[in-house]
Design an enzyme around this catalytic site. Structure first.
Site, PDB file in Angstrom:
ATOM      1  N   ASP A  47      31.909   4.171  13.249  1.00 54.39           N
ATOM      2  CA  ASP A  47      30.834   5.173  13.465  1.00 54.39           C
ATOM      3  C   ASP A  47      30.632   6.835  13.109  1.00 54.39           C
ATOM      4  OD1 ASP A  47      31.919   4.857  16.185  1.00 54.39           O
ATOM      5  OD2 ASP A  47      30.301   5.374  16.645  1.00 54.39           O
ATOM      6  N   GLU A  60      32.252   3.688  18.791  1.00 58.28           N
ATOM      7  CA  GLU A  60      32.690   5.182  19.727  1.00 58.28           C
ATOM      8  C   GLU A  60      31.976   6.244  19.890  1.00 58.28           C
ATOM      9  OE1 GLU A  60      35.207   8.530  21.061  1.00 58.28           O
ATOM     10  OE2 GLU A  60      34.271   8.200  18.653  1.00 58.28           O
ATOM     11  N   SER A 100      37.431  13.324  24.520  1.00 59.24           N
ATOM     12  CA  SER A 100      37.081  12.123  25.388  1.00 59.24           C
ATOM     13  C   SER A 100      37.145  10.713  24.501  1.00 59.24           C
ATOM     14  CB  SER A 100      35.888  12.048  26.287  1.00 59.24           C
ATOM     15  OG  SER A 100      36.157  12.711  27.193  1.00 59.24           O
TER      16      SER A 100
END
Length: 457
Positions: free
Chosen positions: A89, A153, A399
């Site tokens: 994605d 994600e 992150s």
């Protein structure tokens, strides 16, 4: 072994690139419901690429959100197992008017691929697919290998934890290998020893029960935008230190030795500012730029809106104002705890003239890879083999929410083997990925598997 890898990669490099460009043409934007068919199409394309590269099996698993693609090739039960993680994605491409070319119409210019997902993360996880193909086709795969490529994600991997819990045996591995991070440069290769965590909330401030005439009511009724601006301003002090009580309570301060090691990384502040088009840098007093983006937690406003924003003037006193606020976290801050600390503080400082609602979005805990571990040493040795110099260990500023879960659920370490650059415009218009980096990743990854297998015995 190295010679036959390079020969195979050289002979097939144009095909490798064309296949990546095909993936980049699929607008797999996980955040938008209208792209759900594209997400399914992209998952199917990833599955086919994995099978064509040499996995024995690959299939698509449905989740409550977007599907997960899983595949494996088990060569020998006595060999170590590497689990490769990536995501298909991508971020929304907005604002579209700032792109030099279509975000899903990849263009190669000056040796760089321009497209959404070029680096984050299609270009990077696809290196592992082509590295797998290289090893399978040259009969040199030294490990058992598994792939898990998810589709959420960019929206917090909110269904992947359940997938991990439900498929522990399927995903069992000795190490997780991720390429979703950056290097300092190709001249100064580096390895991220960790990534920061994330807490993300949305704030809604409501004043009157409707939009008002700013002449009739202005000065008598609280303006939610003004109140929100005051609240946001109060979150940092004059030293750009975050003022939320308890925010730093769990922060593990970096040692002087670690800070000295970080200082060895090449850094040109003038070049840094020039690249960003800014006159001065801004950040927490007492820390260098590399420290601010690696070992220190942050609080940023990711979006703010309210009132009239159309063409021309409209003298309105708005009923509502909104902001999206995220915090990057460092060891040992926990995402769930920091989310509560942030929300509680926002509600506490809200004046009685407005109503405030704070809603959590997504988050994840920070993660560190020990540099004395076999996993890290194998990655460092792989980079030294392909680049001709040892990598510099650095802390990543971004992150990857799932990394802490891999260790807690699967009980194995994660190693980061990223080949992006901080200047690759991740999450911004004109995202890019250098062809050199793409091919260098395909060259380096087989070395990791080779050295990891040797170190594991």
């Amino acid at each position: 072994m190295e010679a036959i890898w390079k020969e195979y990669q050289q002979n097939h490099k144009e095909r490798f690139l064309e296949e990546l460009l095909g993936l980049l043409r699929i607008p797999s934007v996980s955040a938008r419901s209208e792209h759900k068919p594209d997400m399914i199409r992209c998952a199917e394309a990833v599955k086919q690429h994995l099978l064509q590269a040499g996995l024995s099996t690959a299939q698509i698993y449905e989740t409550l959100g977007h599907p997960v693609v899983y595949g494996e090739k088990i060569t020998d039960a006595s060999k170590p197992t590497v689990l490769v993680y990536g995501h298909y994605d991508v971020q929304p491409p907005d604002p579209l008017e700032l792109w030099h070319s279509g975000p899903f119409e990849p263009v190669i210019k000056d040796g760089k691929i321009y497209a959404r997902g070029a680096c984050d993360d299609k270009g990077q996880f696809f290196m592992h697919v082509k590295a797998l193909e290289t090893m399978v086709q040259t009969n040199t795969l030294p490990v058992n290998i598994k792939f898990i490529i998810e589709g959420e994600e960019e929206i917090g991997s909110k269904n992947l934890e359940h997938f991990l819990e439900d498929h522990k045996d399927l995903l069992k591995a000795d190490v997780v290998l991720i390429s979703d991070t950056s290097m300092l440069s190709m001249e100064n290769p580096s390895i991220d020893t960790g990534v920061r965590g994330l807490s993300y909330i949305e704030v809604e401030v409501t004043g009157a029960n409707r939009d008002l005439h700013s002449g009739v009511y202005g000065g008598a009724v609280a303006n939610p935008i003004t109140i929100l601006a005051h609240m946001i301003t109060s979150l940092h002090d004059e030293n750009n230190h975050i003022t939320i009580p308890g925010f730093y309570d769990d922060v593990v301060e970096a040692t002087q030795e670690e800070r000295k090691a970080m200082a060895k990384a090449p850094y040109d502040e003038d070049e840094y500012k020039k690249d960003l088009g800014v006159e001065e840098l801004w950040g927490e007093k007492g820390y260098t730029t590399n420290e601010r983006t690696g070992i220190r937690p942050t609080l940023e406003i990711n979006g703010i809106w309210g009132g009239y924003t159309g063409e021309g003037a409209k003298t309105v006193l708005p009923s509502k104002a909104f902001a999206k606020i995220s915090c990057r976290l460092v060891p040992n801050q926990k995402s769930a705890k920091m989310e509560k600390v942030l929300i509680d503080h926002i509600l506490r400082i809200a004046p009685p003239c407005v109503k405030v609602k704070a809603t959590p979005h997504h988050g994840g805990d920070p993660y560190l890879t020990p540099i004395d571990s076999i996993e890290y040493k194998a990655a460092a040795k792989a980079i030294e083999a392909s680049f001709g110099k040892a990598p510099i260990p650095v802390r990543g500023g971004g992150s990857i929410p799932i990394t802490a879960l891999f260790e807690s659920v699967l009980n194995c370490k994660t190693v980061f083997l990223g080949f992006g650059l901080d200047s690759d415009n991740l999450h911004s218009p004109n995202e890019k990925y250098d062809l050199f980096n793409f091919y260098k990743g395909i060259e380096t990854i087989p070395y990791f598997h080779k050295f990891y297998a040797e170190m594991r015995g």
